[in-house]
Write a protein that holds these residues in place. Structure first.
Motif, short mmCIF file in Angstrom:
data_model
loop_
_atom_site.label_atom_id
_atom_site.label_comp_id
_atom_site.label_asym_id
_atom_site.label_seq_id
_atom_site.Cartn_x
_atom_site.Cartn_y
_atom_site.Cartn_z
N LEU A 69 -5.85 5.69 -24.39
CA LEU A 69 -4.96 5.91 -23.28
C LEU A 69 -4.57 4.77 -22.49
CD1 LEU A 69 -6.70 9.27 -21.94
CD2 LEU A 69 -4.49 9.20 -23.52
N ILE A 70 -3.70 4.71 -21.79
CA ILE A 70 -3.32 3.34 -20.69
C ILE A 70 -3.83 4.07 -19.10
CG2 ILE A 70 -1.73 1.84 -19.94
CD1 ILE A 70 -0.39 2.13 -22.55
N ASP A 71 -4.68 3.76 -18.91
CA ASP A 71 -5.43 4.62 -17.83
C ASP A 71 -4.47 4.18 -16.29
OD1 ASP A 71 -6.47 2.34 -17.10
OD2 ASP A 71 -8.54 3.15 -17.11
N TYR A 72 -3.85 3.23 -16.31
CA TYR A 72 -2.95 3.04 -15.17
C TYR A 72 -1.85 3.45 -15.09
CZ TYR A 72 -1.58 -1.00 -17.80
OH TYR A 72 -1.08 -1.82 -18.76
N LEU A 73 -1.43 4.14 -16.16
CA LEU A 73 -0.15 5.08 -16.02
C LEU A 73 -0.31 6.27 -15.58
CD1 LEU A 73 1.62 3.65 -19.23
CD2 LEU A 73 1.97 2.71 -16.99
N THR A 74 0.81 7.03 -14.95
CA THR A 74 0.70 8.34 -14.61
C THR A 74 0.87 9.03 -16.22
OG1 THR A 74 2.84 8.75 -14.33
CG2 THR A 74 1.50 8.23 -12.37
N GLU A 77 4.50 8.64 -17.00
CA GLU A 77 5.14 7.42 -17.73
C GLU A 77 4.26 7.12 -18.72
OE1 GLU A 77 4.89 4.75 -13.42
OE2 GLU A 77 3.03 4.90 -14.34
N TYR A 78 2.92 7.64 -19.07
CA TYR A 78 2.68 7.31 -20.54
C TYR A 78 3.53 7.97 -21.48
CZ TYR A 78 -0.89 7.31 -23.99
OH TYR A 78 -1.88 7.31 -25.23
N ASP A 80 6.57 8.87 -21.30
CA ASP A 80 7.85 8.16 -21.28
C ASP A 80 7.63 7.10 -22.49
OD1 ASP A 80 10.30 8.50 -20.45
OD2 ASP A 80 9.84 6.56 -19.25
N PHE A 81 6.39 6.20 -22.21
CA PHE A 81 6.46 5.09 -22.81
C PHE A 81 6.40 5.27 -24.29
CE2 PHE A 81 3.19 1.95 -24.50
CZ PHE A 81 4.06 1.00 -24.41
N ASP A 112 1.90 12.76 -9.87
CA ASP A 112 1.83 11.31 -9.40
C ASP A 112 0.35 10.92 -9.38
OD1 ASP A 112 4.33 10.81 -9.06
OD2 ASP A 112 4.31 10.59 -6.85
N LYS A 113 -0.36 11.22 -10.24
CA LYS A 113 -1.81 10.74 -10.30
C LYS A 113 -1.93 10.08 -11.56
CE LYS A 113 -5.74 13.46 -8.96
NZ LYS A 113 -6.58 14.64 -9.30
N TYR A 114 -2.77 8.75 -11.52
CA TYR A 114 -3.11 8.18 -12.80
C TYR A 114 -3.79 8.62 -13.58
CZ TYR A 114 -1.16 4.23 -9.94
OH TYR A 114 -0.16 3.16 -9.24
N ARG A 116 -6.31 7.56 -15.16
CA ARG A 116 -7.52 7.15 -14.82
C ARG A 116 -8.48 8.29 -13.59
NH1 ARG A 116 -6.15 1.71 -12.20
NH2 ARG A 116 -5.46 2.23 -10.50
N ASP A 117 -7.36 8.88 -12.85
CA ASP A 117 -7.92 9.84 -11.77
C ASP A 117 -7.90 11.14 -12.09
OD1 ASP A 117 -8.27 7.55 -10.09
OD2 ASP A 117 -6.01 7.81 -9.44
#
Lengths: 216, 502
Positions: A69-74, A77-78, A80-81, A112-114, A116-117
């Motif tokens: 995972l890319i933990d700094y995306l929501t 966004e992930y 979407d990417f 609206d939470k990353y 990682r959270d």
């Protein structure tokens, strides 16, 4: 550490891997995904060695751990990417994600939470859904049931069962939950200390056999 | 707990800290870095000590010409306050706040207070705390003791120690508070500007205040104890703050509740997968402390040219170096950790349908665009003449043709995992041999083409040659990227294992 002389997994098979901690399940999956180079031997995917080309990436979906995972995306966004990597239009993506509304239970999208959270369980949901993106022909999941709440476990189980009906999809999952894995998979392989101990076609008695095997 | 047990606990913490460093997989790789840093630190301390031992002589030497023959003690007293103010500012930027990886201890049968006391006391072992002591205490022995006696010396030494630790705990406290009140930095800057303005326009001279305060320490040794008391109070404040803020959740993400999602970069979608990868990298930069600091630092270093370009005679042959440096700031500072930035999701990159080549291409174009932006920004130097622009252009072309691939290649040499959320200043995580050596080819490369012409007396041809080499490199960037992909591909297992190991 992992020593597998030969193992064939045929197309459309749903393959379950069980074994105690340290048996080498994750290492085995990492080798299939070309994240670890085997000291000897090769992993062939569609008759092509995985470390010789990158073709397998285009038909393999996987989720082993958080580093996928890319933990700094929501989560939005992930997805979407990933959608852009798979050439999904925004409409395609929306339609795709709607299939998992139950699984997400309103806790993943639009929050609206990353990543990682998120809790471990919710991270896992994101990982599993992202692995399924792009209609992969091979799906690899490491302990998909771990960290999930009972409701989600049941939902995920029926989802995976549904997927295993699909003749085009080869599914490889590992699990510590013997009853889940016997329900979902047609074939179960037991690993211990890097070696394959059993290779069973799932039948009525498989669960008892496995329980007997693991009872010391 | 009895004293004996407390001491035992401190021993355990220390040994855990030591093992953490010793058993980290990057230990072996970073030994050289650590030795080098240790060496620099020792050297710096030695310089400060020498300056401290000679301070009375230096001051005597300056007294005649600059201070109308004022006494050495008077002069030092006048400037002591400025010294401590400077030290406080320096600490603010350079000193790390203490962190003990507290989380694994919080649920054990240990009092929280003990852990925090340990953490704060350990932080006192710092080079920064030695600076004032090495610089100013010797002066006490050489100048104050003979003139004013032992009592004055006592007050002086007490005050120096006290102020040093006051600065220490003040720095930590301010930095911790910054997490809660990000606007604090604006007030601090404003305050600093105000104070400097007051001094600059002669409204009030702080040297008078300095003399008044530090004379008090000397005249009355008891007053010298006041800074010590202040330091102890600050210690307590830190302690209370930490005690109320040690919940793992707050440690893990200090900007609680403020999860504003920044940046979309939708315009990059147009460029397909590559654009998406670049957008991903930009989000990574904006959402983490270290890459963000690195970017800000790079922008700041654009002013580096001001040091050299103003003096056209003595630095003349140095200009090319400056040109390469300021147009290459981003890919030098950021690109040296090209792979390390993504150590947290490296497996993702290897298993998703992004080919390794696309990945490297996205990096290449990001660096090229960044170099272009820095080049455009450097056009302001036209003030110092068109020649500067020509040199910057040559440096820029050389960068995009040669230096970017060189940095990309070197950054693949055993990259290390880095923690994105720690500050960039004095942070050597991820620095290895490759990062130390990187500057050498980047800076020496252009001179290989520039020097022969320049020595023969044709400097302009030298500059053109550097630019031409860059253009040729850029024309072949596809082939170069193919080669880089091969190297990356053959190293990928090792790199992935390194990132995973920690």
């Amino acid at each position: 550490m992992v020593n597998i002389p030969e193992l064939n997994i045929s197309k459309g098979e749903s393959f379950g891997l069980v074994g105690n901690n340290g048996a080498g399940k994750t290492t085995f999956f990492r080798m299939i995904l070309d994240l670890i180079r085997p000291t000897e031997g090769q992993v062939m995917s569609k008759e092509v060695a995985v470390n010789s080309t990158e073709d397998w990436k285009f038909y393999t979906g996987s989720f082993l751990d958080e580093s996928f995972l890319i933990d700094y995306l929501t989560p939005d966004e992930y997805f979407d990417f990933l959608a852009s990597l798979h050439g999904y239009s925004p409409g395609d993506l929306k339609e795709y994600l709607e299939r998992f509304e139950d699984l997400f239970n309103g806790e993943i999208l639009g929050r609206d939470k990353y990543i990682r959270d998120l809790s471990k369980g919710n991270q896992k949901k994101v990982g599993i859904v992202s692995a399924l993106m792009g209609n992969p022909e091979i799906l690899i999941l490491d302990e998909p049931f771990a960290n999930l709440d009972p409701t989600t476990q049941i939902r995920l189980k029926s989802l995976l069962k549904e997927l295993s009906e699909n003749e085009q999809l080869t599914m490889l999952i590992s699990s510590h939950d013997l009853s889940h894995v016997t329900e979902v998979c047609e074939r179960i392989v037991v690993m211990e200390k890097g070696l394959i101990q059993e290779d069973i076609r799932t039948s009525e008695s498989t669960l008892q056999d496995l329980e007997a095997y693991f009872t010391l | 707990m009895t004293g004996h047990l407390i001491n035992k606990m401190i021993g355990v913490f220390l040994s855990h800290g030591f093992r953490q460093a010793r058993r980290s997989p990057i230990w072996a790789k970073s030994v050289a870095t650590n030795i080098m840093l240790g060496f620099f630190a020792l050297m710096m301390l030695a310089y400060v000590l020498i300056l401290g031992l000679l301070l009375h002589v230096v001051v005597d030497g300056l007294a005649e010409d600059y201070f109308q023959g004022a006494g050495r003690i008077d002069i030092v007293l006048r400037f002591s306050l400025y010294y401590f103010a400077m030290e406080a500012i320096m600490r603010f930027f350079l000193q790390n706040t203490p962190v003990l990886f507290i989380q694994p201890y919080l649920h054990l049968a240990l009092r929280k207070s003990k852990i925090i006391h340990f953490m704060l006391q350990k932080s006192m072992v710092s080079i920064f705390n030695l600076l004032a002591i090495l610089l100013l205490v010797p002066f006490g022995f050489f100048a104050i003791l003979p003139e004013l006696g032992a009592a004055a010396l006592g007050g002086w030494v007490l005050a120096i120690f006290g102020l040093s630790f006051t600065n220490h705990f003040l720095g930590i406290y301010v930095k911790k508070k910054l997490n809660d009140y990000p606007n604090l930095v604006i007030y601090l800057l404003g305050g600093l500007l105000l104070v400097s303005g007051v001094e600059y326009f002669g409204i009030f001279e702080f040297s008078i205040l300095s003399t008044w305060v530090f004379s008090a320490f000397i005249n009355n040794p008891l007053a010298g104890a006041i800074p010590i008391v202040v330091a102890i109070i600050l210690y307590q404040l830190n302690y209370l703050y930490l005690k109320n803020n040690t919940y793992p959740e707050e440690i893990a993400n200090s900007k609680q509740g403020k999860s504003k999602i920044s940046g979309d970069f939708a315009f990059l979608r147009r460029f397909g997968k590559m654009g998406q990868l670049v957008a991903l990298e930009l989000k990574m930069i904006l959402r983490h402390k270290r890459p963000r600091n690195t970017l800000i630092l790079s922008a700041f270093l654009l002013f580096y040219g001001l040091i050299f370009y103003t003096d056209t005679d003595s630095y003349r042959y140095f200009f090319l170096f400056v040109g390469v440096f300021i147009t290459g700031l981003f890919f030098i500072n950021h690109g040296q950790f090209m792979l390390s930035w993504q150590s947290g999701h490296f497996d993702f990159l290897l298993t998703r349908n992004v080919s390794l080549k696309q990945y490297l291409e996205s990096k290449y174009w990001l660096f090229v665009v960044a170099a272009s932006i820095f080049f455009v920004a450097s056009l302001g130097y036209v003030y110092f003449g068109w020649k500067i622009i020509a040199i910057n252009l040559a440096g820029f072309l050389f960068n995009i043709g040669i230096n970017i691939p060189v940095v990309m290649r070197l950054s693949m040499f055993s990259p290390k995992k880095i923690d994105l959320n720690r500050g960039a200043a004095f942070n050597y995580e991820g620095v290895g041999a490759a990062q130390w050596l990187m500057m050498l080819p980047v800076m020496a490369g252009p001179y290989l083409f520039y020097l022969p012409f320049t020595l023969a007396g044709y400097e302009s041809y030298g500059i053109m040659a550097v630019g031409a080499v860059g253009i040729v490199g850029f024309l072949f960037h596809r082939q170069v990227l193919d080669q880089l992909t091969k190297v990356f591909s053959s190293n990928r297992h090792k790199i992935a294992a390194g990132f995973r190991a920690q």
